[in-house]
Design a protein around this motif. Structure first.
Motif, PDB file in Angstrom:
ATOM      1  N   THR A 118      -3.549 -63.111 -29.030  1.00 11.98           N
ATOM      2  CA  THR A 118      -3.322 -62.568 -30.035  1.00 11.98           C
ATOM      3  C   THR A 118      -3.113 -63.084 -31.432  1.00 11.98           C
ATOM      4  O   THR A 118      -1.313 -63.723 -31.587  1.00 11.98           O
ATOM      5  CB  THR A 118      -2.233 -60.323 -30.060  1.00 11.98           C
ATOM      6  OG1 THR A 118      -2.660 -60.045 -28.678  1.00 11.98           O
ATOM      7  CG2 THR A 118      -2.571 -60.384 -31.547  1.00 11.98           C
ATOM      8  N   GLY A 197      -4.128 -59.295 -35.434  1.00 11.45           N
ATOM      9  CA  GLY A 197      -5.196 -58.719 -34.401  1.00 11.45           C
ATOM     10  C   GLY A 197      -5.789 -59.413 -33.554  1.00 11.45           C
ATOM     11  O   GLY A 197      -6.636 -58.414 -32.394  1.00 11.45           O
ATOM     12  N   THR A 198      -7.094 -60.105 -33.479  1.00 16.21           N
ATOM     13  CA  THR A 198      -7.975 -60.800 -33.263  1.00 16.21           C
ATOM     14  C   THR A 198      -7.422 -61.609 -31.679  1.00 16.21           C
ATOM     15  O   THR A 198      -6.719 -61.785 -31.981  1.00 16.21           O
ATOM     16  CB  THR A 198      -9.196 -61.960 -34.034  1.00 16.21           C
ATOM     17  OG1 THR A 198      -9.094 -61.750 -35.226  1.00 16.21           O
ATOM     18  CG2 THR A 198      -9.511 -62.316 -33.446  1.00 16.21           C
ATOM     19  N   ARG A 199      -7.937 -60.635 -30.766  1.00 17.63           N
ATOM     20  CA  ARG A 199      -8.046 -61.474 -29.349  1.00 17.63           C
ATOM     21  C   ARG A 199      -8.586 -63.156 -29.189  1.00 17.63           C
ATOM     22  O   ARG A 199      -9.789 -63.281 -29.795  1.00 17.63           O
ATOM     23  CB  ARG A 199      -7.962 -60.701 -28.858  1.00 17.63           C
ATOM     24  CG  ARG A 199      -7.058 -59.985 -28.665  1.00 17.63           C
ATOM     25  CD  ARG A 199      -7.612 -58.224 -27.068  1.00 17.63           C
ATOM     26  NE  ARG A 199      -8.885 -58.144 -27.030  1.00 17.63           N
ATOM     27  CZ  ARG A 199      -9.819 -58.084 -26.937  1.00 17.63           C
ATOM     28  NH1 ARG A 199      -9.560 -58.102 -25.821  1.00 17.63           N
ATOM     29  NH2 ARG A 199     -11.575 -57.743 -26.867  1.00 17.63           N
TER      30      ARG A 199
END
Length: 206
Positions: A118, A197-199
């Protein structure tokens, strides 16, 4: 949680050592969707969240109360966009990392690609994201002597983080691979591929 004024249009939320990155990300997620009226920007870091606001829409006191009453989203409930990054695992430090960890080069690659990461926060250079989720066996210190030149796209690890150099620069992280994916493009909206927040999943390219 400690909330302090930061100029006349921002508040700095300090989650402290006990909260850490998960607490910052949880608060960032809770405030991002939907973003409260008057909040213009959210900037997460390792232990803090900068909350910029428009004082014509919301007052500092009102925002302090809102932040104090906001429950962070639990880590397991965060479901940001998933981005897959193809990686050539031929980094200059891969063999040394394999030796130091006892995993061997192939074991490092297997462990690095097995995890889901993350983006906790950005920094260092436009487009650079500090990625959490690195297996503890791969937690290694920075190089004793930083390199004066690390190529753009280098995939590296240092401490509890893994990351990708968005452009050529000096750097002291352990280099394990490289990618050709552009991380920063001013013509793209937003320009950064790796946003908080991006995986992230890494996929080995042979």
């Amino acid at each position: 949680m400690n909330i302090r004024r930061c100029g006349d249009q921002a508040l700095l939320v300090d989650v402290g050592d006990t909260g850490g990155i998960d607490a910052v990300l949880g608060l960032y997620s809770a405030l991002s969707d939907p973003r409260p009226d008057g909040v213009t920007e959210l900037v997460p870091a390792a232990r803090t969240l900068l909350v910029r606001f428009d004082p014509a829409v919301i007052g500092a006191g009102e925002l302090v109360e809102l932040l104090a009453g906001t429950e962070p989203v639990p880590a397991q409930a965060m479901r940001g966009e998933l981005v897959e990054i193809p990686v050539y695992y031929d980094g200059a430090d891969l063999a040394e990392v394999g030796k130091h960890t006892g995993l061997g080069a192939d074991g490092v690659v297997e462990m690095h690609t097995a995890a889901e990461y993350t983006v906790a926060f950005g920094g260092f250079a436009p487009g650079f994201g500090y990625l959490t989720g690195l297996h503890p066996k791969l937690h290694l210190p920075r190089r004793a002597t930083p390199r004066t030149h690390v190529p753009a796209g280098a995939v590296a690890i240092a401490g509890e983080f893994t990351g990708i150099y968005p452009r050529s620069s000096p750097g002291g992280w352990q280099l394990v691979g490289r990618t050709e994916v552009p991380l920063w493009d001013p013509a793209r909206r937003p320009p950064a591929l790796l946003r908080p927040g991006t995986r992230i999943r890494f996929r080995e390219v042979r």
